[in-house]
Enzyme design. Structure first.
Site, PDB file in Angstrom:
ATOM      1  N   GLU A 287       0.827  -1.204   0.000  1.00 18.85           N
ATOM      2  CA  GLU A 287       0.000   0.000   0.000  1.00 18.85           C
ATOM      3  C   GLU A 287       0.870   1.267   0.000  1.00 18.85           C
ATOM      4  O   GLU A 287       0.463   2.320  -0.470  1.00 18.85           O
ATOM      5  CB  GLU A 287      -0.925  -0.003   1.225  1.00 18.85           C
ATOM      6  CG  GLU A 287      -2.269   0.631   0.954  1.00 18.85           C
ATOM      7  CD  GLU A 287      -3.269   0.427   2.088  1.00 18.85           C
ATOM      8  OE1 GLU A 287      -2.881  -0.022   3.179  1.00 18.85           O
ATOM      9  OE2 GLU A 287      -4.449   0.725   1.875  1.00 18.85           O
ATOM     10  N   HIS A 308       7.291 -27.157  -0.516  1.00 21.64           N
ATOM     11  CA  HIS A 308       6.650 -28.286  -1.181  1.00 21.64           C
ATOM     12  C   HIS A 308       5.541 -27.826  -2.117  1.00 21.64           C
ATOM     13  O   HIS A 308       4.708 -28.614  -2.548  1.00 21.64           O
ATOM     14  CB  HIS A 308       6.136 -29.264  -0.122  1.00 21.64           C
ATOM     15  CG  HIS A 308       7.244 -29.804   0.720  1.00 21.64           C
ATOM     16  ND1 HIS A 308       7.828 -31.038   0.496  1.00 21.64           N
ATOM     17  CD2 HIS A 308       7.935 -29.240   1.739  1.00 21.64           C
ATOM     18  CE1 HIS A 308       8.813 -31.206   1.368  1.00 21.64           C
ATOM     19  NE2 HIS A 308       8.905 -30.129   2.134  1.00 21.64           N
ATOM     20  N   LYS A 422     -13.890   0.977  -4.014  1.00 27.88           N
ATOM     21  CA  LYS A 422     -15.008   1.402  -3.157  1.00 27.88           C
ATOM     22  C   LYS A 422     -16.091   2.082  -3.990  1.00 27.88           C
ATOM     23  O   LYS A 422     -17.271   1.819  -3.814  1.00 27.88           O
ATOM     24  CB  LYS A 422     -14.505   2.366  -2.068  1.00 27.88           C
ATOM     25  CG  LYS A 422     -13.679   1.684  -0.997  1.00 27.88           C
ATOM     26  CD  LYS A 422     -13.344   2.660   0.108  1.00 27.88           C
ATOM     27  CE  LYS A 422     -12.292   2.083   1.041  1.00 27.88           C
ATOM     28  NZ  LYS A 422     -11.715   3.075   1.933  1.00 27.88           N
TER      29      LYS A 422
HETATM   30  O1  PA5 Z   1      -3.249   1.720   5.841  1.00 25.21           O
HETATM   31  C1  PA5 Z   1      -4.345   2.225   5.616  1.00 25.21           C
HETATM   32  O2  PA5 Z   1      -4.523   3.441   5.685  1.00 25.21           O
HETATM   33  C2  PA5 Z   1      -5.549   1.376   5.262  1.00 25.21           C
HETATM   34  O3  PA5 Z   1      -5.199   0.044   5.118  1.00 25.21           O
HETATM   35  C3  PA5 Z   1      -6.611   1.506   6.352  1.00 25.21           C
HETATM   36  O4  PA5 Z   1      -6.055   1.121   7.571  1.00 25.21           O
HETATM   37  C4  PA5 Z   1      -7.854   0.650   6.032  1.00 25.21           C
HETATM   38  O5  PA5 Z   1      -8.373   0.995   4.789  1.00 25.21           O
HETATM   39  C5  PA5 Z   1      -8.916   0.847   7.129  1.00 25.21           C
HETATM   40  O6  PA5 Z   1      -9.260   2.192   7.239  1.00 25.21           O
HETATM   41  P1  PA5 Z   1     -10.027   2.752   8.487  1.00 25.21           P
HETATM   42  O7  PA5 Z   1      -9.173   2.596   9.694  1.00 25.21           O
HETATM   43  O8  PA5 Z   1     -10.287   4.188   8.158  1.00 25.21           O
HETATM   44  O9  PA5 Z   1     -11.303   1.955   8.626  1.00 25.21           O
END
Ligand code: PA5
Length: 447
Positions: A287, A308, A422
């Site tokens: 990410e 394996h 989303k």
């Molecule tokens: O690293 C990040 O920002 C994302 O993975 C968020 O943690 C994830 O989308 C969850 O978001 P939120 O804490 O707003 O529900």
């Protein structure tokens, strides 16, 4: 001296020392931008000094609430996704015994809202029906669909079971200081709540209440975890030289390999307890770096199990990847191979040897085989699997990821791509405001 070591000898057939020296200037500049807060995403650098700045009062509250949750619950359900889920699970699974979940004398930690599977959530609600339980709901934005749906389901069941007021005593919310639906709900219903600092992004939040409350509920030592991270933070800040700074070196080596066409990094470990650490690492790096058409794709394998299965591909498949092995130097417990007079299985040559020794030889032998198969290998050696060293490892990975993202030229602290799915999901679910997209997507799907 940090107790975590980055070994890179088995990458040297692919990168030479002179090349490393050339890149030293580049990584040192990235380091400056990070610490001086002059690089991309500098509003999200709260994690850098987080271990140093944690308020002892906050730790005390977390420990108090964790004790209350344990006292009142057979089960604690942690509701969250991505950075609001993986860090806690990674630490809990790494440091709990593999069979702790079957021990009825402990508060069991379960998870919800980390996907949308109907059968899973149905089964969870059924399981919880006759258990006493509490819910820790975590969402920085407070609006993420998956945890919001899971929380709505759990809250309804809790309120039916205990009544609204008593249910509120079993709900703990961790969210943004001021905005978002969860914050409003927490205020209105009087839930115990914790704040996720504005300048700490989801995937960098494991050392905030996001990770610390669930980890404390699991009975683990959050102070030792923070202390490991704090020592690593101080060490990495102090040691500017590449030779002494494993995070800068790891960031540099992976970028050098990337520039040589190794666009995938496989994180491997020989310790099954690290399975969710690998998941956390995948999120942190994927990410943070995968943007603008760039980035190393983070993959994970679990050896020797996957030798394996994936072992064949790693040895003989397309060579567009490198491997990073996380090894634990010393297992906590001993299991020695017994002698057998009949020796029908031919294992007497191993009698008296520990399983840890066999595992270590499997690791070293595999590393050399993979290097011979044209796979550069890095190794991160952790002295032992405990809260302190895990804290060191977490901070090491966070710092290396930030530096690596800067070397790649991206903002490691945003995630614009996550929004795309989303929008489509909301459109297909016919959320008000998405009417145009709904029609267009339905046409494409012929539905
Ligand atoms: O690293 C990040 O920002 C994302 O993975 C968020 O943690 C994830 O989308 C969850 O978001 P939120 O804490 O707003 O529900």
């Amino acid at each position: 001296m940090t107790k975590l070591h980055l070994h890179y000898q088995q990458a040297l057939p692919f990168i030479n020392q002179e090349e490393i020296a050339i890149f030293e200037k580049e990584i040192s500049l990235c380091r400056k931008h990070l610490y001086n807060r002059t690089g991309k995403g500098s509003d999200f650098l709260g994690w850098i000094d987080l271990p140093e700045n944690i308020d002892p009062g906050l730790i005390q509250n977390i420990r108090k609430d964790a004790a209350r949750i344990r006292e009142q619950s057979d089960v604690a359900v942690v509701v969250g996704i991505g950075g609001s889920y993986l860090g806690a699970r990674a630490v809990i699974e790494a440091l709990s015994g593999p069979f702790d979940q079957y021990d009825d004398s402990r508060t069991r930690v379960l998870y919800a809202g980390h996907h949308l599977d109907e059968d899973y959530h149905h089964a969870l609600l059924q399981y919880l029906k006759d258990k006493s339980y509490s819910v820790i709901v975590i969402s920085k934005s407070g609006t993420t669909t998956e945890p919001a749906i899971a929380f709505r389901l759990l809250r309804k069941q809790l309120e039916e079971k205990y009544g609204k007021e008593k249910a509120s005593e079993r709900i703990f919310a961790i969210t943004d200081a001021s905005k978002g639906a969860l914050k409003q709900l927490a205020n209105e219903q009087g839930y115990a709540s914790y704040v996720i600092p504005d300048d700490v992004g989801g995937r960098y939040s494991v050392l905030t209440p996001v990770g610390l409350l669930p980890i404390a509920v699991a009975g683990l030592d959050i102070e030792a975890l923070i202390s490991g991270a704090r020592d690593m933070a101080a060490y990495l800040r102090k040691n500017e030289k590449l030779h002494d700074n494993p995070a800068a070196r790891y960031a540099l080596l992976r970028n050098m390999l990337y520039r040589k066409g190794r666009t995938i990094e496989i994180l491997a470990s020989y310790t099954p307890a690290l399975q969710y650490m690998t998941e956390w690492w995948k999120q942190l790096y994927g990410e943070s770096e995968g943007k603008e058409g760039k980035g190393i794709f983070p993959a994970g394998v679990h050896f020797t199990t996957d030798l394996h299965s994936m072992g064949q591909y790693i040895q003989d498949g397309i060579k567009n990847f490198f491997e990073t092995i996380v090894t634990i130097s010393k297992p906590a417990y001993a299991a020695r191979i017994p002698a057998d007079p009949a020796d029908l299985d031919g294992l007497n040559y191993l009698q008296g040897k520990s399983l840890g020794h066999v595992n270590a030889m499997a690791s070293k032998g595999t590393m050399l085989a993979h290097v011979d198969g044209d796979v550069p290998n890095l190794e991160i050696e952790v002295p032992a699997l405990n809260a302190y060293h895990l804290g060191e490892l977490i901070y090491f990975f966070e710092m290396a990821c930030a530096l690596s993202g800067y070397m790649l030229g991206v903002n490691p602290f945003d995630q614009p791509g996550v929004e795309k799915y989303k929008r489509n999901m909301f459109a297909l679910l016919e959320k008000p405001g998405f009417e145009e997209e709904t029609a267009a997507l339905k046409k494409r799907l012929s539905i």
